[in-house]
Design an enzyme around this catalytic site. Sequence first.
Site, PDB file in Angstrom:
ATOM      1  N   LYS A 113      46.941  82.273  58.523  1.00 27.60           N
ATOM      2  CA  LYS A 113      48.247  81.702  57.787  1.00 27.60           C
ATOM      3  C   LYS A 113      47.837  80.545  57.008  1.00 27.60           C
ATOM      4  O   LYS A 113      46.723  80.133  56.803  1.00 27.60           O
ATOM      5  CB  LYS A 113      48.613  80.882  59.147  1.00 27.60           C
ATOM      6  CG  LYS A 113      49.270  81.575  60.111  1.00 27.60           C
ATOM      7  CD  LYS A 113      50.168  80.745  61.209  1.00 27.60           C
ATOM      8  CE  LYS A 113      50.786  81.452  62.059  1.00 27.60           C
ATOM      9  NZ  LYS A 113      51.251  80.827  63.396  1.00 27.60           N
ATOM     10  N   PRO A 114      48.633  80.422  55.999  1.00 24.17           N
ATOM     11  CA  PRO A 114      48.302  79.709  54.540  1.00 24.17           C
ATOM     12  C   PRO A 114      47.954  78.076  55.157  1.00 24.17           C
ATOM     13  O   PRO A 114      47.108  77.330  54.612  1.00 24.17           O
ATOM     14  CB  PRO A 114      49.344  79.527  53.994  1.00 24.17           C
ATOM     15  CG  PRO A 114      49.982  80.701  54.165  1.00 24.17           C
ATOM     16  CD  PRO A 114      49.958  81.166  55.677  1.00 24.17           C
ATOM     17  N   CYS A 115      48.325  77.821  56.516  1.00 29.50           N
ATOM     18  CA  CYS A 115      48.137  76.446  56.940  1.00 29.50           C
ATOM     19  C   CYS A 115      46.851  76.565  57.985  1.00 29.50           C
ATOM     20  O   CYS A 115      47.011  75.614  58.664  1.00 29.50           O
ATOM     21  CB  CYS A 115      49.402  75.849  57.554  1.00 29.50           C
ATOM     22  SG  CYS A 115      50.789  75.733  56.101  1.00 29.50           S
ATOM     23  N   SER A 116      46.306  77.489  57.711  1.00 30.11           N
ATOM     24  CA  SER A 116      45.181  77.823  58.913  1.00 30.11           C
ATOM     25  C   SER A 116      43.869  76.655  58.319  1.00 30.11           C
ATOM     26  O   SER A 116      44.189  75.968  57.224  1.00 30.11           O
ATOM     27  CB  SER A 116      44.554  79.025  58.795  1.00 30.11           C
ATOM     28  OG  SER A 116      43.927  79.417  57.274  1.00 30.11           O
TER      29      SER A 116
END
Length: 344
Positions: A178-181
Amino acid sequence: MSETPDRYDRQKRLWGKKQELLRNATVLIAGVGATGSFAAVDLALAGVGNLILIDFDTVEVSNLNRQLLFLEKDIGRPKVYAAAEKLKKLNPDISIETFFGRIEDAPLEYYEKSNVILSGLDNYEGRIWLNNIAVNYRKVLVDGGMDGLFGYIQVIIPGKTACLLCYPLIPVNIPIPKPCSPAGRERMSYFQLKAKDIFGKLTPPQPQEPSPAVSTMATIIGGLMANETLRVLLNIGNIKSGILFIYAHSLDFVWIDLNRRPDCPVCGIIDKIQEFELPIEPEITIKELKKILCEKFSTKDIEVIYGTHILDDSKKLDDLINKEIGVISKDLRFPIYIKLIKKG
Ligand SMILES: [Zn+2]
């Protein structure tokens, strides 16, 4: 004598009294960051009467290069609240509801009451979830994404145009970071990979965190998504089945026709659902019903539910005639409801 010009005078010159359709419409915007913020501005200015904004994120300083609705003073605030405030100033006539949280946790009635769902998300799993919800509720999904100077847009009209799972951009069994990983986790940029396939111009992307983003792409993709949303709501022109890839580095716009796949695991269900009264012998058991349903949906491991209960294999169907049962299976991705009617 002509009418006094109003806020919408110039666009009424395009579609006249159809403006009323916009006033009465509800558009759910999932993700109000980059593309979502530009799309939201366009839809608010155009006078779409009801907007529902969903986002779980808060404003960060690195958002300010491309997320039109946020100012420095908004840093740390939930994006949906900051966005709603600005949109209301841009057009006080419209109503805006907000949900600060994940799309999966938002009340389902938000999806049910929307005419169009617009995806301004930055992750693939969320898009697939929205795709399934849109097909399930027969709502139009306008999806778009960007990565650096690459972007795409696709409109899903359940039962008419190809959905995201008819031709997944990436195999669905590949876990997508996820991009917010967490920072430092390797990330694959599948848009760039896809761009390489199509344009043959890119070197393989280097894993990077976070992905590159510039407001011009957010403007282009967000603007196109808003325009498609207006076309759907106003019934203007033909909504094509396919995907538009945009590679702004060299101003390449590539349209690819995609026909809906009847065997698609998600929207293929719509064809089968036409016949959704199932004639059945009341004497048979749930176990036998499951066999019929597995064959019908080309799946296995089906469970049959009534209300909130999973029905036991040995149960007979006699007291379920003329009632609606639910069918759940990993392959179907969402429950299907069918009415059992007496055969003959
Ligand atoms: Zn499909």
